[in-house]
Design an enzyme around this catalytic site. Structure first.
Site, PDB file in Angstrom:
ATOM      1  N   HIS A   1       4.943 -12.237 -17.742  1.00 40.25           N
ATOM      2  CA  HIS A   1       5.947 -12.157 -16.687  1.00 40.25           C
ATOM      3  C   HIS A   1       7.356 -11.867 -17.215  1.00 40.25           C
ATOM      4  CE1 HIS A   1       2.737 -13.690 -14.280  1.00 40.25           C
ATOM      5  NE2 HIS A   1       3.488 -13.917 -13.222  1.00 40.25           N
TER       6      HIS A   1
ATOM      7  N   HIS B   1      -1.136  19.000  -3.528  1.00 40.37           N
ATOM      8  CA  HIS B   1      -1.552  20.164  -4.313  1.00 40.37           C
ATOM      9  C   HIS B   1      -1.909  21.342  -3.404  1.00 40.37           C
ATOM     10  CE1 HIS B   1      -5.122  17.609  -3.604  1.00 40.37           C
ATOM     11  NE2 HIS B   1      -5.723  18.757  -3.344  1.00 40.37           N
TER      12      HIS B   1
ATOM     13  N   ARG C   1      17.080 -15.444 -12.971  1.00 37.10           N
ATOM     14  CA  ARG C   1      16.601 -16.707 -12.419  1.00 37.10           C
ATOM     15  C   ARG C   1      17.587 -17.832 -12.741  1.00 37.10           C
ATOM     16  NH1 ARG C   1      11.446 -20.170 -14.714  1.00 37.10           N
ATOM     17  NH2 ARG C   1      11.335 -21.726 -13.060  1.00 37.10           N
TER      18      ARG C   1
ATOM     19  N   ASN D   1     -14.192  16.656   2.123  1.00 34.61           N
ATOM     20  CA  ASN D   1     -14.939  17.837   1.677  1.00 34.61           C
ATOM     21  C   ASN D   1     -15.849  17.559   0.487  1.00 34.61           C
ATOM     22  OD1 ASN D   1     -13.322  17.991  -0.722  1.00 34.61           O
ATOM     23  ND2 ASN D   1     -11.764  19.143   0.389  1.00 34.61           N
TER      24      ASN D   1
ATOM     25  N   ASP E   1       6.472 -18.995 -17.603  1.00 38.47           N
ATOM     26  CA  ASP E   1       5.401 -18.091 -17.193  1.00 38.47           C
ATOM     27  C   ASP E   1       4.926 -17.201 -18.338  1.00 38.47           C
ATOM     28  OD1 ASP E   1       4.964 -18.912 -14.619  1.00 38.47           O
ATOM     29  OD2 ASP E   1       6.445 -17.556 -13.745  1.00 38.47           O
TER      30      ASP E   1
ATOM     31  N   GLY F   1       2.526  14.903  -3.977  1.00 40.42           N
ATOM     32  CA  GLY F   1       1.842  15.404  -5.157  1.00 40.42           C
ATOM     33  C   GLY F   1       1.150  14.265  -5.874  1.00 40.42           C
TER      34      GLY F   1
ATOM     35  N   GLY G   1      -8.808  12.385  -3.231  1.00 39.26           N
ATOM     36  CA  GLY G   1      -7.962  11.825  -4.281  1.00 39.26           C
ATOM     37  C   GLY G   1      -7.034  10.752  -3.751  1.00 39.26           C
TER      38      GLY G   1
ATOM     39  N   HIS H   1      -3.681  25.778  -5.817  1.00 35.91           N
ATOM     40  CA  HIS H   1      -4.874  25.173  -5.244  1.00 35.91           C
ATOM     41  C   HIS H   1      -5.171  25.805  -3.886  1.00 35.91           C
ATOM     42  CE1 HIS H   1      -3.211  22.278  -8.086  1.00 35.91           C
ATOM     43  NE2 HIS H   1      -4.401  21.701  -8.161  1.00 35.91           N
TER      44      HIS H   1
ATOM     45  N   HIS I   1     -10.896  24.654  -6.031  1.00 34.90           N
ATOM     46  CA  HIS I   1      -9.950  23.542  -5.890  1.00 34.90           C
ATOM     47  C   HIS I   1      -8.610  23.840  -6.543  1.00 34.90           C
ATOM     48  CE1 HIS I   1      -7.995  19.681  -6.468  1.00 34.90           C
ATOM     49  NE2 HIS I   1      -8.849  19.122  -5.630  1.00 34.90           N
TER      50      HIS I   1
ATOM     51  N   GLU J   1       3.342  -4.190  -4.490  1.00 36.26           N
ATOM     52  CA  GLU J   1       4.584  -3.639  -5.035  1.00 36.26           C
ATOM     53  C   GLU J   1       4.653  -2.120  -4.909  1.00 36.26           C
ATOM     54  OE1 GLU J   1       3.609  -7.453  -7.282  1.00 36.26           O
ATOM     55  OE2 GLU J   1       2.515  -5.615  -6.750  1.00 36.26           O
TER      56      GLU J   1
END
Length: 665
Positions: A473, A66, A520, A185, A469, A114, A156, A26, A260, A411
């Site tokens: 879950h 990249h 649990r 760009n 749940d 990346g 990106g 690239h 690109h 997360e």
């Protein structure tokens, strides 16, 4: 003396030449961001090419990885141990210049980038670690932890959802030494982004509580300098929005997607050399430009100045200086091993029947006071994951001296931030969520493993046992996904003793991440002798045995080990010769020598049953085609846990029935 543009053109030339030689890569981003990089690296970046791990260096992250020839060119020109032959070997087998920057391959590359957006997240982790370490160690007149994190990113990275997660948290925590350069760009692989990306990005980051500097001409060094000066004075993280031309200098491909992700081509490179007035051959950099870029002498002076400041700090605060040195080395305290083993022995003697998530919290309460480098957190589930122990202090924008981060429902962001934290040095991060939601964090976990970093993932609510749940879950396939990830140790302990051992193993491991999987529901304590406790560290071991060679082996992990032991007791009463193997960590077990594995799972004993409330297919590697697996092949249901275990066959009666059929064959 070469001009700024000539120095930037050296980056452009090396980038287009390397991509052309590899016939892959690239060139557009390096050519477009060369002017920004020239100002930052020559005028502001605090680093020492002769010592890439200089403790108080600024961190530089190329999130739009990249464009890797940008950072490779910079490292080569400024004097890092990266030769022109390394650049010529771009993207080749065993090269020091892989297609995307990879930590551990190239001196000066701080993190593997990346997968777009994660470099920004890592940069947030670097900046968070700097702020935490500074708050913990700096004293009036002695700022020994005092550096910036700079990150380059593109459209990106901005489109990826992780940019929202980490941008929001960085603003909340006031990470003012984080400075991001947005390569605005307007081009991505598919063309002009205005067809699919029309966000008002500056307003978005202002809403995150960032300082935003708009419409900087990314090809005007003076505008870039003013923006950096403004950013360095801010009490907020800063986003510098730079208008650039992708593939700058290419007469026919600049500003277009053609520059690109593909080589410019020999003819276009010749035209580009002419347009840039670059009158040198491929990979040829004149001596005066090398001299202008060389940062070795300046870098040595910067590090020497810090060494003097650290010596003064050590004279006034010797204990703090010693502790900082230890933590930056990545070594745990010398007495940790012995004290952790003593705790494990206490847990074994106590013999509690508790949920392994509670056993995990107990282990943290025991190990936490021994390890001031621990930096905990949870994705808004601290009360369920039980990741807060009695010595935790929450980190805020006003006070970063604590050891616990409230990551919010983020997360993926949490996990990628932890990668940056551990790469910074001085901290050992752990972060938690439900096992089901490791899916949101999956790629960051993979990056921890790829980079071989000590990140500890805590995943609770580990099976259909979480109950009402329901299947949204209840994890089924997640353990298989984690167990098949190279260089990731996945532990699913059977009780409090195995939970404590798993924590100790993960903390002491310094060549990769660990996933600790906790329940649990309460798990029955299993009685072991000292040898069996030691063998937990082997990942799999004989928990219950018979005299002589067994005729049947029951293999299990986690909450189902207790069920296997119940079956063992019944079958033994019936006169059967049965062995129970607890397998808390398959990757650690697989690393054992053949003799040990034969002693646990003798090849001549083919009658085997694996029992785990997880996807069944994984276990056939241990039971073979002649064995049986009591596992999950569908999703769960919404119901109380006992009803679900019965519904899906995790019962004593089913195990005994399967054993009878197997032994009669």
């Amino acid at each position: 003396m070469p001009s700024r543009r000539e120095r930037a053109n050296a980056i452009r030339a090396l980038s287009m030449d390397a991509v052309q030689k590899a016939n892959s890569g690239h060139p557009g981003a390096p050519m477009g961001m060369a002017d920004i990089a020239e100002v930052l690296w020559r005028d502001y970046l605090k680093h020492n090419p002769s010592n890439p791990s200089f403790a108080d260096r600024d961190r530089f992250v190329l999130s739009n990885g990249h464009g890797s020839m940008l950072i490779y060119s910079l490292l080569h020109l400024t004097g890092y141990d990266l030769s022109i032959d390394d650049l010529k070997n771009f993207r080749q087998l065993h090269s020091r210049t892989p297609g995307h920057p990879e930590f551990g391959y190239t001196p000066g590359v701080e993190t593997t980038t990346g997968p777009l957006g994660q470099g920004l997240a890592n940069a947030v982790g670097f900046a968070l670690a700097e702020k935490v370490m500074g708050a913990q160690f700096n004293r009036p007149g002695h700022n020994v932890v005092d550096h910036h994190t700079y990150v380059f990113l593109g459209d990106g990275c901005m489109m990826e959802g992780i940019s929202h997660e980490v941008g929001s948290l960085a603003g909340t925590l006031g990470l003012n030494k984080l400075i991001a350069f947005y390569d605005d760009n307007g081009i991505s692989i598919d063309g002009e982004v205005e067809g699919w990306f029309t966000d008002d990005t500056p307003k978005r980051f202002e809403a995150y509580n960032w300082q935003v500097i708009r419409n900087v001409n990314g090809h005007d060094p003076e505008e870039i300098k003013i923006a950096i000066e403004t950013a360095r004075k801010s009490d907020q993280p800063t986003l510098i929005c730079c208008k650039t031309t992708i593939g700058f200098g290419s007469p026919n491909k600049q500003g277009k997607e053609e520059s690109h992700g593909a080589p410019l081509g020999a003819d276009e490179i010749a035209l580009t050399r002419k347009a840039l007035d670059w009158n040198y051959g491929p990979f040829e950099i004149p001596a005066d430009i090398y001299a202008e870029w060389d940062a070795k002498q300046a870098g040595a002076a910067v590090e020497s100045e810090w060494d003097k400041r650290f010596a003064a700090y050590a004279a006034e605060f010797p204990e703090l200086a010693s502790e900082l040195t230890r933590r930056l080395s990545g070594k745990l305290p010398a007495d940790f091993d012995a004290k952790a083993n003593a705790y494990i022995a206490e847990v074994a003697a106590k013999g509690e029947t508790i949920a392994s998530r509670k056993a995990s919290q107990n282990a943290l309460s025991a190990f936490g006071p021994l390890l001031p480098e621990l930096l905990g957190g949870s994705a808004d589930l601290a009360g369920s994951n039980l990741t807060i122990w009695k010595g935790c202090k929450s980190i805020t924008g006003e006070d970063a001296s604590g050891n616990y981060v409230h990551y919010g429902v983020r997360e993926f962001g949490m996990s990628a931030i932890m990668n940056g934290v551990v790469l910074h040095g001085g901290l050992v991060p752990y972060g938690a969520t439900f096992l089901m939601f490791m899916e949101y964090a999956r790629n960051a976990i993979r990056m921890s493993a790829l980079m071989k970093q000590r990140v500890i993932y805590v995943f609770t609510h580990d099976s259909i046992g979480l109950g009402e749940d329901g299947p949204t879950h209840q994890p089924v396939e997640q353990l298989t996904s984690l167990r098949t990830t190279p260089n990731l140790d996945t532990w699913r302990p059977a009780d409090a003793v195995e939970s404590a051992v798993a924590w100790k193993f993960a903390l002491e491991r310094n060549d990769g991440p660990s996933a600790l999987i906790f329940s649990r529901q309460n798990l029955t304590h299993q009685t072991r002798d000292a040898g069996q406790i030691a063998d937990i560290n082997r990942g799999g071991y004989v928990l219950k045995d018979c005299a002589g060679e067994p005729e049947l082996i029951l293999i299990s992990a986690g909450s189902e080990v207790g069920l296997a032991v119940q079956a063992y007791d019944k079958l033994t009463e019936q006169g059967r010769k049965v062995r129970v193997v607890s397998m808390p960590c398959t990757s650690v077990y697989e690393a054992q020598d053949a003799g040990y594995k034969q002693s646990v799972l003798p090849l001549q004993v083919s009658a085997r049953i694996a029992i785990e409330a997880s996807h069944a297919d994984y276990w056939y590697k241990y039971v073979g085609l002649e064995g049986r697996v009591i596992g999950m092949t569908t999703y769960g249901e919404s119901a109380p846990a006992p009803a679900l275990f019965e519904e899906f066959g995790f019962t004593l009666e089913n195990i005994l029935g399967q054993a009878e059929e197997l032994l009669e064959d």
